[in-house]
Design a protein around this motif. Structure first.
Motif, PDB file in Angstrom:
ATOM      1  N   LEU A 454       0.871  -1.184   0.000  1.00  0.00           N
ATOM      2  CA  LEU A 454       0.000   0.000   0.000  1.00  0.00           C
ATOM      3  C   LEU A 454       0.902   1.225   0.000  1.00  0.00           C
ATOM      4  CD1 LEU A 454      -2.847   1.316   0.330  1.00  0.00           C
ATOM      5  CD2 LEU A 454      -2.436   1.237   2.805  1.00  0.00           C
ATOM      6  N   PHE A 455       0.763   2.048  -1.036  1.00  0.00           N
ATOM      7  CA  PHE A 455       1.623   3.222  -1.219  1.00  0.00           C
ATOM      8  C   PHE A 455       0.718   4.457  -1.270  1.00  0.00           C
ATOM      9  CE2 PHE A 455       3.937   6.277  -3.872  1.00  0.00           C
ATOM     10  CZ  PHE A 455       5.232   6.208  -3.375  1.00  0.00           C
ATOM     11  N   CYS A 456       0.689   5.208  -0.174  1.00  0.00           N
ATOM     12  CA  CYS A 456      -0.208   6.362  -0.075  1.00  0.00           C
ATOM     13  C   CYS A 456       0.590   7.659  -0.144  1.00  0.00           C
ATOM     14  CB  CYS A 456      -0.986   6.333   1.236  1.00  0.00           C
ATOM     15  SG  CYS A 456      -1.982   4.848   1.439  1.00  0.00           S
ATOM     16  N   VAL A 457       0.042   8.632  -0.825  1.00  0.00           N
ATOM     17  CA  VAL A 457       0.672   9.941  -0.960  1.00  0.00           C
ATOM     18  C   VAL A 457      -0.321  10.997  -0.507  1.00  0.00           C
ATOM     19  CG1 VAL A 457       1.658  11.598  -2.583  1.00  0.00           C
ATOM     20  CG2 VAL A 457       2.094   9.172  -2.895  1.00  0.00           C
ATOM     21  N   GLY A 458       0.127  11.922   0.334  1.00  0.00           N
ATOM     22  CA  GLY A 458      -0.777  12.983   0.779  1.00  0.00           C
ATOM     23  C   GLY A 458      -0.069  13.968   1.684  1.00  0.00           C
ATOM     24  N   ASP A 459      -0.833  14.952   2.128  1.00  0.00           N
ATOM     25  CA  ASP A 459      -0.293  16.000   3.005  1.00  0.00           C
ATOM     26  C   ASP A 459      -1.349  16.347   4.041  1.00  0.00           C
ATOM     27  OD1 ASP A 459       0.928  18.130   4.213  1.00  0.00           O
ATOM     28  OD2 ASP A 459       0.893  19.459   2.471  1.00  0.00           O
ATOM     29  N   ASP A 460      -1.085  15.987   5.297  1.00  0.00           N
ATOM     30  CA  ASP A 460      -2.066  16.287   6.347  1.00  0.00           C
ATOM     31  C   ASP A 460      -2.299  17.788   6.464  1.00  0.00           C
ATOM     32  OD1 ASP A 460       0.716  16.172   7.444  1.00  0.00           O
ATOM     33  OD2 ASP A 460      -0.261  16.883   9.258  1.00  0.00           O
ATOM     34  N   TRP A 461      -1.326  18.594   6.081  1.00  0.00           N
ATOM     35  CA  TRP A 461      -1.469  20.055   6.159  1.00  0.00           C
ATOM     36  C   TRP A 461      -2.492  20.572   5.142  1.00  0.00           C
ATOM     37  CZ3 TRP A 461       4.218  22.303   6.659  1.00  0.00           C
ATOM     38  CH2 TRP A 461       4.810  21.765   7.816  1.00  0.00           C
ATOM     39  N   GLN A 462      -2.851  19.729   4.175  1.00  0.00           N
ATOM     40  CA  GLN A 462      -3.813  20.148   3.149  1.00  0.00           C
ATOM     41  C   GLN A 462      -5.135  19.391   3.251  1.00  0.00           C
ATOM     42  OE1 GLN A 462      -2.203  21.174  -0.882  1.00  0.00           O
ATOM     43  NE2 GLN A 462      -0.378  20.112  -0.155  1.00  0.00           N
ATOM     44  N   SER A 463      -5.446  18.882   4.425  1.00  0.00           N
ATOM     45  CA  SER A 463      -6.718  18.189   4.626  1.00  0.00           C
ATOM     46  C   SER A 463      -7.808  19.228   4.885  1.00  0.00           C
ATOM     47  CB  SER A 463      -6.605  17.235   5.815  1.00  0.00           C
ATOM     48  OG  SER A 463      -7.839  16.607   6.057  1.00  0.00           O
ATOM     49  N   ILE A 464      -8.685  19.441   3.888  1.00  0.00           N
ATOM     50  CA  ILE A 464      -9.660  20.544   3.968  1.00  0.00           C
ATOM     51  C   ILE A 464     -11.094  20.096   3.682  1.00  0.00           C
ATOM     52  CG2 ILE A 464      -7.962  22.331   3.425  1.00  0.00           C
ATOM     53  CD1 ILE A 464      -8.976  22.274   0.522  1.00  0.00           C
ATOM     54  N   TYR A 465     -11.353  18.784   3.731  1.00  0.00           N
ATOM     55  CA  TYR A 465     -12.688  18.306   3.381  1.00  0.00           C
ATOM     56  C   TYR A 465     -13.393  17.614   4.541  1.00  0.00           C
ATOM     57  CZ  TYR A 465     -11.546  19.456  -1.426  1.00  0.00           C
ATOM     58  OH  TYR A 465     -11.209  20.126  -2.578  1.00  0.00           O
ATOM     59  N   GLY A 466     -13.118  18.089   5.753  1.00  0.00           N
ATOM     60  CA  GLY A 466     -13.796  17.524   6.918  1.00  0.00           C
ATOM     61  C   GLY A 466     -15.299  17.642   6.819  1.00  0.00           C
ATOM     62  N   PHE A 467     -15.786  18.721   6.204  1.00  0.00           N
ATOM     63  CA  PHE A 467     -17.235  18.921   6.079  1.00  0.00           C
ATOM     64  C   PHE A 467     -17.876  17.875   5.175  1.00  0.00           C
ATOM     65  CE2 PHE A 467     -15.391  21.222   2.561  1.00  0.00           C
ATOM     66  CZ  PHE A 467     -16.288  21.067   1.518  1.00  0.00           C
ATOM     67  N   ARG A 468     -17.084  17.219   4.343  1.00  0.00           N
ATOM     68  CA  ARG A 468     -17.593  16.139   3.493  1.00  0.00           C
ATOM     69  C   ARG A 468     -17.444  14.767   4.147  1.00  0.00           C
ATOM     70  NH1 ARG A 468     -15.089  16.984  -2.511  1.00  0.00           N
ATOM     71  NH2 ARG A 468     -16.011  18.999  -3.026  1.00  0.00           N
ATOM     72  N   GLY A 469     -16.803  14.740   5.300  1.00  0.00           N
ATOM     73  CA  GLY A 469     -16.650  13.470   6.005  1.00  0.00           C
ATOM     74  C   GLY A 469     -15.243  12.916   6.005  1.00  0.00           C
ATOM     75  N   SER A 470     -14.281  13.606   5.345  1.00  0.00           N
ATOM     76  CA  SER A 470     -12.908  13.102   5.373  1.00  0.00           C
ATOM     77  C   SER A 470     -12.372  13.167   6.798  1.00  0.00           C
ATOM     78  CB  SER A 470     -12.016  13.900   4.417  1.00  0.00           C
ATOM     79  OG  SER A 470     -11.801  15.204   4.899  1.00  0.00           O
ATOM     80  N   ASN A 471     -11.467  12.249   7.102  1.00  0.00           N
ATOM     81  CA  ASN A 471     -10.966  12.111   8.471  1.00  0.00           C
ATOM     82  C   ASN A 471      -9.445  12.217   8.452  1.00  0.00           C
ATOM     83  OD1 ASN A 471     -10.291  11.359  11.062  1.00  0.00           O
ATOM     84  ND2 ASN A 471     -11.698   9.629  11.142  1.00  0.00           N
ATOM     85  N   VAL A 472      -8.931  13.373   8.903  1.00  0.00           N
ATOM     86  CA  VAL A 472      -7.492  13.638   8.835  1.00  0.00           C
ATOM     87  C   VAL A 472      -6.700  12.674   9.719  1.00  0.00           C
ATOM     88  CG1 VAL A 472      -7.445  15.360  10.693  1.00  0.00           C
ATOM     89  CG2 VAL A 472      -5.782  15.523   8.822  1.00  0.00           C
ATOM     90  N   SER A 473      -7.373  12.010  10.640  1.00  0.00           N
ATOM     91  CA  SER A 473      -6.695  11.066  11.530  1.00  0.00           C
ATOM     92  C   SER A 473      -6.004   9.949  10.761  1.00  0.00           C
ATOM     93  CB  SER A 473      -7.711  10.474  12.512  1.00  0.00           C
ATOM     94  OG  SER A 473      -7.208   9.305  13.114  1.00  0.00           O
ATOM     95  N   TYR A 474      -6.566   9.551   9.622  1.00  0.00           N
ATOM     96  CA  TYR A 474      -5.987   8.431   8.879  1.00  0.00           C
ATOM     97  C   TYR A 474      -4.581   8.733   8.369  1.00  0.00           C
ATOM     98  CZ  TYR A 474     -10.486   6.087   9.031  1.00  0.00           C
ATOM     99  OH  TYR A 474     -11.622   5.464   9.471  1.00  0.00           O
ATOM    100  N   ILE A 475      -4.297   9.996   8.075  1.00  0.00           N
ATOM    101  CA  ILE A 475      -2.954  10.333   7.613  1.00  0.00           C
ATOM    102  C   ILE A 475      -2.052  10.748   8.770  1.00  0.00           C
ATOM    103  CG2 ILE A 475      -3.480  12.749   7.012  1.00  0.00           C
ATOM    104  CD1 ILE A 475      -1.633  12.351   4.550  1.00  0.00           C
ATOM    105  N   VAL A 476      -2.622  11.490   9.751  1.00  0.00           N
ATOM    106  CA  VAL A 476      -1.822  11.907  10.905  1.00  0.00           C
ATOM    107  C   VAL A 476      -1.387  10.683  11.722  1.00  0.00           C
ATOM    108  CG1 VAL A 476      -1.845  13.208  13.069  1.00  0.00           C
ATOM    109  CG2 VAL A 476      -2.883  14.194  11.022  1.00  0.00           C
TER     110      VAL A 476
END
Length: 714
Positions: A454-476
């Motif tokens: 599993l190779f994931c790419v992302g930036d917790d500093w750019q997590s901006i979709y909490g209102f849609r249900g995204s959960n920044v905890s998965y990357i942090v």
């Protein structure tokens, strides 16, 4: 396939580390502008070229169709030695459909690219259910959604003929065939959407004191009087509210009069004035008066019994006391308000699915809420949510959340199908991992084996979709959710100058819930960030107008300049000014601009408080029943949004605020990165010239003091 072995020399050390890593769970934590998509694509090429992995064993998941297309384009460009494809993709003369055809043609030309699975979450799940979901759901299903998201996921050709709103609205009307439900819904809409009695403070009361609306539209003074009037309405009893009456000595207005019973009712509360004088008038006129009391309203059964006894017994024996109510008549003039209610039902339906909560549990929690409004909403909403879920099953509809949850259920209930996908995909790559929600992570985990990478790419500093249900905890907390994992941090920003990168680092440091990393800039520039504080909106517009003209005179095109804002209304006055001046300026909400970049960026509306930025919106308590909101976490998401806005700028950044009302975010940027400018406030005090010898007041043009003869300074 490309003949040469993979060249990793264009990657920096950290990018190479992520690409060649053999770890089974990898998170490439990429700062803004650090080349995360490039790293992900290089991973694909490396796996095929160096590791000999079959393209059919690789699954790359994105969030939008545009992102999937961008991946394909960049892979095709890397394979196309003629350079022709790259020119086709930037040819503005071609339509979107023509570019799609070229993309499809080139994809088929390069078999290693065509063999890859590059999909959005939704289109990937669509293919699972279409091909293998027959034991879980009708595999001839249609997708029910709204047009905007359909386009985004490129599934529009498989969409149902009705939208989610139309289906929920239709089911609500059907439910209103139950008269009790109809009247409860009307009561809720009148109280909480029209009258907003939950916000009833002194300044909301009209001058006549009649604040509450009854089911027949009459305005009354109290909730108790509203209850009495509604009881009359439900029983088809005609009444008059506060009729003018003069028995003998003076005019007065009893609370209610029921003509068919020749009965007057006075409803008394602690706040009621003495009724002694009125009662004397009733006695003089030999008129029938019944008194009801506020204390009775505490027990609805007692109050109903009282009204039944005092009113119905005095009506003629053949009095008609049934009523035929219809949705159309009852909500005539209130259809916009019903629309608001339906929209709220749609929102909680989405939330319930994303959070994967049982409907009975939601209703149970709602019934415990301290507020009548919240309790009443769920009593009305949950039956409609249940009807909607059953309706979708009956009609073979899946909405976008259903696509994922049904695929998850399929894998959980049918190991043969789950094993087919587990054995097929040995490498799963996920872009923009900071945007995943609970459903998506559950699905990913069901695709993994001990041998899958599993190779994931992302930036917790750019997590901006909490209102849609995204959960920044998965990357942090990636290592908690995916044990024995490796995190590689890409910390070199290739996009922005050192002042922009430095400022963004300092802003995001104020967030507590994040992964610590220090991002460095590869570009140096003498340009500092310009903070302009206008004394008025007109000054801000004029400043931006002048700057845009200046930049365009220096050779920049409209594509080089990007205006960003928290809410669309912030840009409206700028839009009209630029349109009138025939200036053409990219302009987007910050959410819509994620992934974009421009040489020059203007961020508007950086003011404090309501309507500014940060704009912390603690949503209606109704939604807190399903998912509790936290003010601090909401502020952190706003700060991440500001970070995203800042890091769209490559060379120059202008931050537009108001003098005396600057956003708190601006104070988080150290002065070393900025230059502050504004139009000075004109002094209210005129300069007074005095003689240095005798201190007498002098006129401006005098060169000699007429009082003492001393020369004045020039």
């Amino acid at each position: 396939m490309i003949e040469n072995k993979t060249d990793l020399s264009s990657l920096n050390d950290k990018q190479q580390e992520g690409v060649v890593s053999e770890h089974k769970r990898i998170l490439v934590l990429a700062g803004a502008g650090s080349g995360k998509t490039k790293t992900l694509l290089q991973k694909i090429i490396y796996l095929i070229e160096e590791k000999g992995v079959s393209p059919s064993s690789i699954l790359a998941i994105t969030f939008t169709k545009n992102a999937a297309n961008e991946m394909l384009d960049r892979l095709i460009i890397s394979a196309d030695t003629t350079g022709r494809y790259g020119k086709i993709m930037v040819d503005k003369r071609l339509s979107k459909a023509e570019r799609e055809m070229e993309r499809f043609s080139y994809q088929k030309k390069y078999k290693w690219i065509d063999g890859l699975t590059i999909r959005t979450f939704h289109s990937f799940c669509y293919s699972i259910l279409r091909n293998y979901g027959v034991n879980e759901f009708d595999n001839k299903f249609k997708i029910i959604g709204d047009e905007k998201r359909d386009e985004e996921d490129d599934l529009s050709k498989y969409v149902a003929s009705e939208t989610v709103f139309e289906a929920v609205h239709k089911l609500l009307i059907e439910q209103c065939n139950d008269t009790d439900y109809l009247l409860l819904l009307k009561r809720y809409i009148l109280d909480y959407i029209i009258d907003k009695i939950h916000k009833n403070e002194g300044n909301y009361l009209p001058k006549d004191g009649k604040y509450f609306t009854t089911l027949d539209g009459t305005k009354v003074r109290s909730k108790s009087e509203q209850y009495i009037a509604d009881w009359f309405y439900r029983h088809s009893i005609k009444y008059e509210y506060e009729p003018l009456l003069n028995v003998k000595d003076f005019n007065f207005r009893p609370d209610f009069y029921i003509p068919d019973a020749n009965l007057y009712i006075e409803h008394l509360s602690d706040k009621s004035s003495s009724t002694k004088n009125k009662e004397e008038q009733f006695q003089k006129g030999n008129l029938l008066l019944v008194k009801t009391y506020e204390s009775m309203t505490k027990d609805s059964a007692l109050f109903n019994h009282t009204l039944d006894k005092v009113v119905k017994n005095r009506l003629p024996s053949n009095y008609h006391n049934t009523i035929s109510l219809t949705y159309k008549e009852e909500f005539n003039g209130y259809h916009e308000n019903v629309k608001d209610f339906v929209t709220q039902i749609m929102r909680i339906t989405d939330m319930i699915k994303v959070e994967n909560i049982d409907l009975d549990k939601v209703l149970e929690d709602a019934r415990k809420d301290q507020h009548e409004r919240v309790r009443n909403f769920y009593e009305l909403a949950i039956p409609i949510v249940a009807k909607y879920n059953n309706y979708c099953i009956d009609k073979s509809y899946l909405d976008f959340n259903d696509l994922i949850s049904r695929s998850t259920s399929l894998f959980q209930n049918h190991s043969d199908i789950a094993n087919r996908y587990k054995s097929k995909y040995q490498y799963i790559l996920v872009d923009e991992f900071q945007d995943v929600n609970n459903l998506q992570v559950d699905l990913l985990k069901l695709l993994l084996t001990d041998e899958t990478q599993l190779f994931c790419v992302g930036d917790d500093w750019q997590s901006i979709y909490g209102f849609r249900g995204s959960n920044v905890s998965y990357i942090v907390d990636f290592e908690k959710h995916f044990p024995d994992s490796k995190v590689v941090k890409l910390n070199l920003n290739y996009r922005s100058t050192q002042n922009i990168v430095g400022a963004s680092n300092e802003v995001i440091k104020h967030n507590k819930f994040k992964v610590e990393k220090e991002i460095y800039a590869s570009k140096n520039s003498e340009h500092k960030i310009v903070v302009f504080s206008g004394g008025s909106e007109e000054e801000n517009i004029q400043f931006c107008f002048n700057k845009v003209k200046e930049l365009q005179n220096d050779g920049m095109t409209y594509e080089d300049i990007l205006f960003l804002y928290r809410r669309s209304k912030m840009y409206s006055p700028y839009f009209f000014r630029f349109r009138n001046e025939n200036i053409k300026v990219q302009a987007k909400t910050i959410h819509a601009a994620k992934g974009l970049e421009a040489k020059v960026v203007f961020i508007l509306g950086l003011t404090e408080g309501s309507g500014g930025f940060p704009d912390i919106w603690l949503e209606d308590r109704i939604f807190q029943v399903i998912k509790k909101a936290n003010h601090d976490l909401l502020l952190e998401e706003e700060r991440r949004l500001f970070y995203v806005a800042i890091t769209r700028a490559k060379d120059k950044l202008f931050l537009i605020t108001e003098k005396g009302n600057e956003s708190s975010f601006l104070k988080e940027i150290p002065d070393i990165f900025t230059v502050k400018t504004s139009i000075p406030i004109k002094s209210l005090v005129e300069k007074v010239i005095t003689c240095q010898k005798c201190f007498s007041q002098l006129e401006k043009l005098w060169v000699v003091c007429p009082y003492c003869g001393k020369k004045t300074k020039a």
